[in-house]
Design an enzyme around this catalytic site. Structure first.
Site, mmCIF file in Angstrom:
data_model
loop_
_atom_site.group_PDB
_atom_site.id
_atom_site.type_symbol
_atom_site.label_atom_id
_atom_site.label_comp_id
_atom_site.label_asym_id
_atom_site.label_seq_id
_atom_site.Cartn_x
_atom_site.Cartn_y
_atom_site.Cartn_z
ATOM 1 N N ALA A 143 0.944 -1.001 0.239
ATOM 2 C CA ALA A 143 -0.099 -0.024 -0.093
ATOM 3 C C ALA A 143 0.799 1.516 0.144
ATOM 4 O O ALA A 143 1.345 1.849 -1.009
ATOM 5 C CB ALA A 143 -0.918 -0.078 1.343
ATOM 6 N N ARG A 144 1.308 1.771 1.265
ATOM 7 C CA ARG A 144 2.011 2.942 1.049
ATOM 8 C C ARG A 144 3.125 2.558 2.423
ATOM 9 O O ARG A 144 2.444 2.222 3.443
ATOM 10 C CB ARG A 144 1.228 4.084 1.544
ATOM 11 C CG ARG A 144 0.721 4.646 0.087
ATOM 12 C CD ARG A 144 1.806 5.298 -0.778
ATOM 13 N NE ARG A 144 1.194 5.811 -2.107
ATOM 14 C CZ ARG A 144 1.210 4.928 -3.253
ATOM 15 N NH1 ARG A 144 1.498 3.889 -3.100
ATOM 16 N NH2 ARG A 144 0.621 5.552 -4.075
ATOM 17 N N GLU A 157 10.993 7.253 -0.276
ATOM 18 C CA GLU A 157 11.342 6.355 -1.496
ATOM 19 C C GLU A 157 12.102 7.130 -2.268
ATOM 20 O O GLU A 157 12.090 8.250 -2.716
ATOM 21 C CB GLU A 157 10.018 6.033 -2.047
ATOM 22 C CG GLU A 157 9.318 4.958 -1.462
ATOM 23 C CD GLU A 157 8.093 4.358 -2.080
ATOM 24 O OE1 GLU A 157 8.119 4.723 -3.059
ATOM 25 O OE2 GLU A 157 7.395 3.545 -1.504
ATOM 26 N N HIS A 196 9.021 -0.536 -4.941
ATOM 27 C CA HIS A 196 7.615 0.093 -5.326
ATOM 28 C C HIS A 196 7.283 -0.453 -6.988
ATOM 29 O O HIS A 196 7.075 0.364 -7.776
ATOM 30 C CB HIS A 196 7.842 1.419 -5.355
ATOM 31 C CG HIS A 196 6.383 2.128 -5.103
ATOM 32 N ND1 HIS A 196 6.010 3.388 -4.545
ATOM 33 C CD2 HIS A 196 5.008 1.702 -5.712
ATOM 34 C CE1 HIS A 196 4.791 3.299 -4.447
ATOM 35 N NE2 HIS A 196 4.109 2.539 -5.431
ATOM 36 N N LEU A 197 7.069 -1.722 -6.687
ATOM 37 C CA LEU A 197 6.994 -2.418 -8.283
ATOM 38 C C LEU A 197 5.738 -2.971 -8.402
ATOM 39 O O LEU A 197 5.178 -3.604 -9.248
ATOM 40 C CB LEU A 197 7.834 -3.639 -8.160
ATOM 41 C CG LEU A 197 9.407 -3.547 -8.537
ATOM 42 C CD1 LEU A 197 10.107 -5.175 -8.687
ATOM 43 C CD2 LEU A 197 9.487 -2.477 -9.670
#
Ligand SMILES: NC(=O)c1ccc[n+]([C@@H]2O[C@H](COP(=O)([O-])OP(=O)(O)OC[C@H]3O[C@@H](n4cnc5c(N)ncnc54)[C@H](O)[C@@H]3O)[C@@H](O)[C@H]2O)c1
Ligand SMILES: O=C(O)[C@H](O)COP(=O)(O)O
Length: 594
Positions: A281-282, A311, A330-331
């Site tokens: 998610a985050r 990030e 973050h794929l």
């Protein structure tokens, strides 16, 4: 007389035709119609001296989306801009497209000088866009909420299975020349409880897939309907039940003030010892320092993380380096298919918004379905013009603070969406007295900011609900008027209108009934009702070549007071208006710019 095209929330002043929108200046739109998803107007069109708008693409976007954009706009692909470079470039752009790496901060909107009309987020999460600042600046934010759902869900499942079987760690060790079959014994998924935290699009798809793996799936989502969960055999449970009973937790909620660091020391302490956590998610929904502590204490056996608070995370980030943590950069949305889909979805949304269509993925504006909009089109014009008239009737220095809009309709309240009408009345009220550009995005905000309280009332009439509205009335309370006759019996400046044969008409001013179509400009005169007045005023205007489009007289009783409404195509000169004022029977008059 030709019907007036619909008025506009698109550009600050000029009328537009909603159904076939054109730029303020004559240009040809080159986007093939078949490439454009048909939606309804969103009212944020650009007015530019350039034939094409400029779209800044600040992060890599799939080719199909770029092609779509290039058919319509000048496309500037500038990746890896610093915040300063973005702020400098943005003043030359009508739209900006980003993914998750670009922070679209308040400074970006402030630096745009009002030119930026659309921000497109090529993905779901809009936590990198300052939505408040966008709304304040009348900038529409659209996202691409569906095209990467499956990709994110598949990545969640990939991380879940890879984590359970130590795939990443085993791969690294074998590449380092080791053969550690005992060290990398994993855990099974079948029969284990997975708690899906956030049962939206991605969460639902993860749950479906986890059921296929034989897991027992529960979910927590304060806003999800229980029947949607039950339909796929998932029970919705409380937050505490989810985190305390799960063997695996998979996070799928947005990052909001309510979800920020929702997994923290306190909540880790409630979890089953040996729980495993997946986050696609985050990063910000986990307190990362607390997760390190929970890993070290053995509360959390393993974590698999695709997202991070910062990030990219710093090289020495303890989570990234932790041997029980599997990480990816973050794929989640990064499949060929998802990126093509997202690119097309966002390009269509941005082009549609620039064309003035209502984007179905608007994040900071009400979404009005196309069919509702088509039906409301003439009432939208009526609302704006009544707002413009009402505010011009207020005497200088009175200060508009309290406005009431009354809709009479035979429709049930649920069957009439007034947000668009309210926005248009607001536009009409504010634009004549300020330099502010008001559109559907910022109407409520702008009214609030200027201290104008707009209330709405619905009057339900008997009769056929075929027409959405019978009339709209705009009343401004606690003000003096430049035209005393515009004050109603209850003391407000009051104007009322109807749509007749598709054309907006002014039907009442104060207590006086009139009937004039709302086109061009209007002169309102109060006079002693007597023969020859229409001719007298008409010849004064004719002498100056001012074309009269209509005249209408409304009176209280024969030979008493009457209001004459005169529609004029041109603005009469001061001397003409003075001559009208000097006609002995004229008691007061006002010129109103529509
Ligand atoms: N890693 C990636 O590349 C990637 C890809 C796509 C989506 N995402 C992220 O995944 C998340 C979900 O995306 P989506 O498309 O499913 O969004 P969505 O809006 O469809 O679902 C989010 C769900 O979270 C729920 N929710 C809100 N507050 C909550 C709370 N306090 N507790 C539990 N649930 C809560 C909402 O009710 C909603 O059902 C977003 O944060 C998105 O940014 C990441
Ligand atoms: O919210 C999303 O859509 C995902 O996090 C994807 O982000 P990205 O577009 O930066 O890959």
């Amino acid at each position: 007389m030709a019907a007036s095209p619909s008025s506009s929330l698109l550009s600050s002043r000029s009328p537009i035709n909603i159904s076939s929108l054109r730029w303020k200046l004559p240009v040809t739109l080159s986007l093939p119609r078949h490439q454009c998803r048909r939606t309804s107007p969103v009212f944020v069109v650009v007015s530019s001296m350039d034939a094409k708008p400029t779209v800044l693409v600040a992060e890599k976007l799939g080719q199909a989306g770029l092609d779509l954009l290039k058919d319509f706009a000048n496309v500037d692909c500038s990746y890896n801009l610093s915040p300063e470079e973005l702020c400098t470039k943005i003043s030359l752009c009508d739209a900006l497209i980003v993914r998750s790496a670009t922070k679209v901060s308040r400074e970006v909107f402030e630096s745009s000088g009002g030119r930026l009309k659309v921000v497109g987020r090529a993905g779901v999460g809009i936590d990198n866009v300052d939505l408040g600042a966008a709304t304040e600046h009348g900038c529409l934010v659209v996202n691409a909420p569906t095209a990467n759902t499956v990709a994110a869900a598949e990545h969640g499942i990939a991380l879940l299975t890879a984590m359970a079987r130590n795939v990443a760690q085993a791969d690294a060790s074998i590449k380092a020349g080791k053969w550690l079959r005992n060290k990398y014994v994993g855990v099974s998924l079948v029969g284990k409880t997975l708690a899906v935290m956030g049962f939206g699009k991605v969460g639902t798809e993860v749950a479906r897939r986890a059921k296929g793996l034989g897991m027992h799936v529960i979910a927590h989502d304060p806003y999800a309907p229980a029947d949607r969960a039950h339909a796929i055999g998932v029970d919705l449970v409380s937050f505490d039940e989810a985190i305390s009973t799960a063997d695996f937790l998979s996070l799928h909620m947005p990052l909001t003030p309510a979800t920020s660091k929702i997994l923290n020391d306190e909540n880790f302490s409630k979890m089953k010892k040996g729980v495993r956590i997946v986050n696609v998610a985050r990063g910000g929904v986990i307190d990362e320092d607390a997760l390190v502590r929970a890993l070290d204490a053995g509360i959390v056996a393993q974590a698999a993380l695709d997202v991070f608070t910062v990030e990219p995370p710093p090289q020495d980030n303890k989570l990234v380096q932790h041997e029980n943590v599997t990480v990816t950069p973050h794929l989640g949305a990064s499949t060929m298919e998802a990126q093509e889909g997202v690119a097309i979805e966002i390009a269509e949304a941005v082009v549609g918004a620039l064309r003035g269509e209502l984007a179905s993925t608007a994040v900071n504006a009400p979404m009005v379905p196309a069919e509702v909009l088509t039906e409301l089109k003439p009432y939208v014009t009526l609302g704006e013009k009544l707002g413009r008239l009402a505010v011009q009737l207020v005497a200088g220095g009175s200060g508009v603070k309290s406005v009431k809009v009354t809709y009479t309709s035979a429709r049930a309240p649920d069957d009439l969406d007034t947000r668009l009408l309210r926005a248009m009345v607001t536009k009409g009220l504010i634009e004549p007295i300020s330099s502010v550009f008001v559109n559907l995005v910022n109407a409520d905000f702008t009214a609030k900011q200027r201290g104008i309280r707009i209330t709405e009332e619905r009057v339900i009439l008997d009769g056929s609900p075929e027409k959405p509205l019978q009339s709209i009335q705009v009343q401004i309370a606690n003000v003096e008027s430049r035209f005393a006759s515009a004050i109603s019996e209850s003391g407000e400046v009051s104007v009322e209108g109807k749509v007749k044969d598709g054309i907006p008409h002014l039907t009442k001013v104060g207590a006086f009934e009139v009937d004039v179509s709302l086109e061009g400009n209007i002169i309102l005169c109060r006079q002693v009702d007597q023969p020859g007045m229409i001719g007298t005023v008409g010849s004064i205007l004719g002498e100056e070549n001012v074309n009269v489009s209509f005249m209408s007289v409304g009176r209280t009783a024969s030979r008493k007071q009457a209001i004459m409404a005169i529609g004029v195509d041109e603005q009469p000169s001061k001397s003409v208006l003075k001559k009208i004022g000097e006609i002995p029977a004229v008691e007061e008059f006002v010129f109103l710019d529509l």
